[in-house]
Write a protein that holds these residues in place. Structure first.
Motif, PDB file in Angstrom:
ATOM      1  N   GLY A  29       0.804  -1.216   0.000  1.00  0.00           N
ATOM      2  CA  GLY A  29       0.000   0.000   0.000  1.00  0.00           C
ATOM      3  C   GLY A  29       0.840   1.269   0.000  1.00  0.00           C
ATOM      4  N   LYS A  30       1.907   1.262   0.785  1.00  0.00           N
ATOM      5  CA  LYS A  30       2.744   2.453   0.908  1.00  0.00           C
ATOM      6  C   LYS A  30       3.471   2.766  -0.402  1.00  0.00           C
ATOM      7  N   THR A  31       4.101   1.753  -1.007  1.00  0.00           N
ATOM      8  CA  THR A  31       4.843   2.005  -2.246  1.00  0.00           C
ATOM      9  C   THR A  31       3.900   2.325  -3.407  1.00  0.00           C
ATOM     10  N   TYR A  32       2.702   1.719  -3.414  1.00  0.00           N
ATOM     11  CA  TYR A  32       1.711   2.030  -4.447  1.00  0.00           C
ATOM     12  C   TYR A  32       1.306   3.499  -4.347  1.00  0.00           C
ATOM     13  N   ARG A  33       1.058   3.954  -3.135  1.00  0.00           N
ATOM     14  CA  ARG A  33       0.674   5.360  -2.950  1.00  0.00           C
ATOM     15  C   ARG A  33       1.798   6.295  -3.381  1.00  0.00           C
ATOM     16  N   ILE A  34       3.036   5.964  -3.012  1.00  0.00           N
ATOM     17  CA  ILE A  34       4.169   6.809  -3.380  1.00  0.00           C
ATOM     18  C   ILE A  34       4.337   6.835  -4.899  1.00  0.00           C
ATOM     19  N   LYS A  35       4.238   5.672  -5.546  1.00  0.00           N
ATOM     20  CA  LYS A  35       4.443   5.574  -6.994  1.00  0.00           C
ATOM     21  C   LYS A  35       3.457   6.436  -7.767  1.00  0.00           C
ATOM     22  N   TYR A  36       2.202   6.485  -7.313  1.00  0.00           N
ATOM     23  CA  TYR A  36       1.178   7.229  -8.041  1.00  0.00           C
ATOM     24  C   TYR A  36       0.797   8.550  -7.386  1.00  0.00           C
ATOM     25  N   GLY A  37       1.505   8.960  -6.351  1.00  0.00           N
ATOM     26  CA  GLY A  37       1.256  10.258  -5.714  1.00  0.00           C
ATOM     27  C   GLY A  37      -0.056  10.319  -4.952  1.00  0.00           C
ATOM     28  N   ILE A  38      -0.494   9.200  -4.395  1.00  0.00           N
ATOM     29  CA  ILE A  38      -1.747   9.152  -3.651  1.00  0.00           C
ATOM     30  C   ILE A  38      -1.456   9.511  -2.201  1.00  0.00           C
ATOM     31  N   PRO A  39      -2.229  10.404  -1.591  1.00  0.00           N
ATOM     32  CA  PRO A  39      -1.990  10.767  -0.192  1.00  0.00           C
ATOM     33  C   PRO A  39      -2.093   9.556   0.744  1.00  0.00           C
ATOM     34  N   ARG A  40      -1.329   9.604   1.810  1.00  0.00           N
ATOM     35  CA  ARG A  40      -1.274   8.509   2.776  1.00  0.00           C
ATOM     36  C   ARG A  40      -2.633   8.238   3.404  1.00  0.00           C
ATOM     37  N   THR A  41      -3.448   9.263   3.559  1.00  0.00           N
ATOM     38  CA  THR A  41      -4.738   9.119   4.233  1.00  0.00           C
ATOM     39  C   THR A  41      -5.865   8.674   3.294  1.00  0.00           C
TER      40      THR A  41
END
Length: 161
Positions: A98-110
């Motif tokens: 979940g964390k790397t997917y969010r970072i890769k696509y610029g999705i906020p942590r929340t």
């Protein structure tokens, strides 16, 4: 009477919507893509007399992460598959979490990696069950507050007497 390519494309897209594999918001884009694919297949069939199964090699346009999360579906930006929730199990298929997917696509942590309807249903359930009231720290704080109220009442009763 044979169907036109547009009618075939329309039927394919409507079948996907009815099977809940496609959200109505994405219908127009998918309809255009399906029609283009059918036109390419027809042109190839007319030229060679048979279809080899190849589709046009236009790469899918990149989807902004906000558009990948709709009311009823969330679309994996890696493989374009639709789900109610992007699970860790699915993300591991792409060697992500979940964390790397969010970072890769610029999705906020929340931002939840789930459809909006799924998220709102979960929030309702949590509000009804109120699990924080069952937590040991909450219970301990409630006991402490109750003791303080009882002690305050005793003090005010002594002052009146």
């Amino acid at each position: 009477m044979p169907q036109t390519l547009l009618e075939m494309a329309k039927e394919l897209v409507l079948a996907q919507i009815e099977a809940h594999r496609l959200s109505p918001e994405d219908m127009h884009q998918v309809l255009q893509h399906t029609h283009t694919s059918l036109l390419a297949l027809k042109a190839q069939e007319d030229a060679h007399g048979s279809v080899t199964g190849a589709t046009p090699t236009t790469p899918p346009a990149p989807v902004h992460w906000r558009k990948s999360i709709t009311k009823y579906h969330v679309t994996c930006l890696e493989c374009r598959a639709s789900f109610k929730q992007l699970s860790g199990r699915h993300l591991r298929e792409h060697s992500l979490d979940g964390k790397t997917y969010r970072i890769k696509y610029g999705i906020p942590r929340t931002q939840p990696l789930a459809a909006k309807e799924t998220t709102s249903r979960r929030k309702e359930i949590v509000q009804r069950s109120r699990p924080w009231e069952k937590a040991p720290t909450f219970l301990k704080a409630q006991e402490k507050a109750q003791k303080a109220v009882v002690a305050q009442r005793k003090r005010t009763a002594r002052k009146k007497a």
